[in-house]
Enzyme design. Structure first.
Site, PDB file in Angstrom:
ATOM      1  N   GLY A  84       5.261   1.776  -0.142  1.00 45.90           N
ATOM      2  CA  GLY A  84       5.376   0.360  -0.461  1.00 45.90           C
ATOM      3  C   GLY A  84       5.726   0.099  -1.915  1.00 45.90           C
ATOM      4  N   SER A  85       6.876  -0.512  -2.200  1.00 47.20           N
ATOM      5  CA  SER A  85       7.320  -0.620  -3.577  1.00 47.20           C
ATOM      6  C   SER A  85       8.549  -1.519  -3.677  1.00 47.20           C
ATOM      7  CB  SER A  85       7.636   0.779  -4.113  1.00 47.20           C
ATOM      8  OG  SER A  85       8.365   1.516  -3.138  1.00 47.20           O
TER       9      SER A  85
END
Length: 232
Positions: free
Chosen positions: A189-190
């Site tokens: 997640g980024s």
């Protein structure tokens, strides 16, 4: 083509960075299953998700020096003018920027948005707030690259998110990248920001889905008219 070649072509490769994590999830699934079988099934589901997360599919990248290609899979979260991170050395004037937010279900292998030479890589520690928030570009842990091209300098910033705890960059200063070439990944997640020269004309809107190495984010020659969008 043999049946084995056909099957192999249908299987998406796993990036080597993911092997140790997949193995860890698999071992945990076995242990949990030994303790209580329903937990084992949950562990198996998480192991399959981990393998899916680290997938590294081939991509068809447009070959046109005027096009800026998405560096990440995910949703376009911001399109506008923003001041680049100070460590990039791109000045304090706002530059065109497009941000791509990657959820935990998106492919996290990052690719070069343009062809060029890496002249600088700068890592900055920071927080781990939700990468979809505006302040993530300033506050979160990040790794920034400058790519030098005949059309100007581009800034590519890998930003860790709420769950992400590891930014990986395979490239080094002095490397020459082709558009769509893999240069790194971020675990779990980024977001990736692309800072572009002033003449870049965005061709996507907020909420659009982007595919790393394939989706055209912007045009440098101005031939394409500025686009408007509506939700339908």
């Amino acid at each position: 083509m043999s049946i084995f070649d056909s099957i192999r072509r249908q299987i998406t490769p796993i990036h080597p960075e993911g092997y140790i994590f997949i193995a860890g999830f698999a071992v945990a699934a076995v242990v949990l299953g030994w303790i209580w079988s329903p937990l084992g099934w949950i562990g198996l589901a998480l192991t399959l998700w981990c393998a899916y997360f680290f997938r590294d599919p081939a991509r068809l990248t447009p070959l046109d020096d005027h096009l800026i290609i998405s560096p990440a899979d995910g949703a376009v979260s911001e399109v506008g003018y923003f001041t680049p991170p100070p460590e990039l050395g791109l000045g304090t004037d706002p530059m065109p920027r497009i941000s791509i937010f990657m959820s935990v279900f998106d492919c996290h292998v990052n690719r070069a948005p343009v062809a060029g030479r890496i002249s600088k890589i700068a890592y900055k520690p920071g927080l781990f707030v939700n990468a979809d928030l505006d302040k993530a570009s300033e506050d979160n842990e990040r790794n920034s690259l400058i790519i030098e091209t005949p059309a100007g300098r581009f800034g590519v910033v890998q930003i860790a998110g709420l769950i992400a705890r590891r930014i990986v960059c395979f490239a080094h200063v002095g490397d020459t990248l082709a558009a769509g070439e893999r240069f790194g990944l971020i675990r779990f997640g980024s977001r990736v920001d692309v800072y572009m020269p002033p003449n870049a004309r965005p061709l996507v809107g907020v909420g659009a889905r982007a595919v790393a190495g394939e989706t055209v984010l912007a045009d440098l020659n101005g031939a394409e008219p500025r686009r408007a969008f509506r939700l339908s």
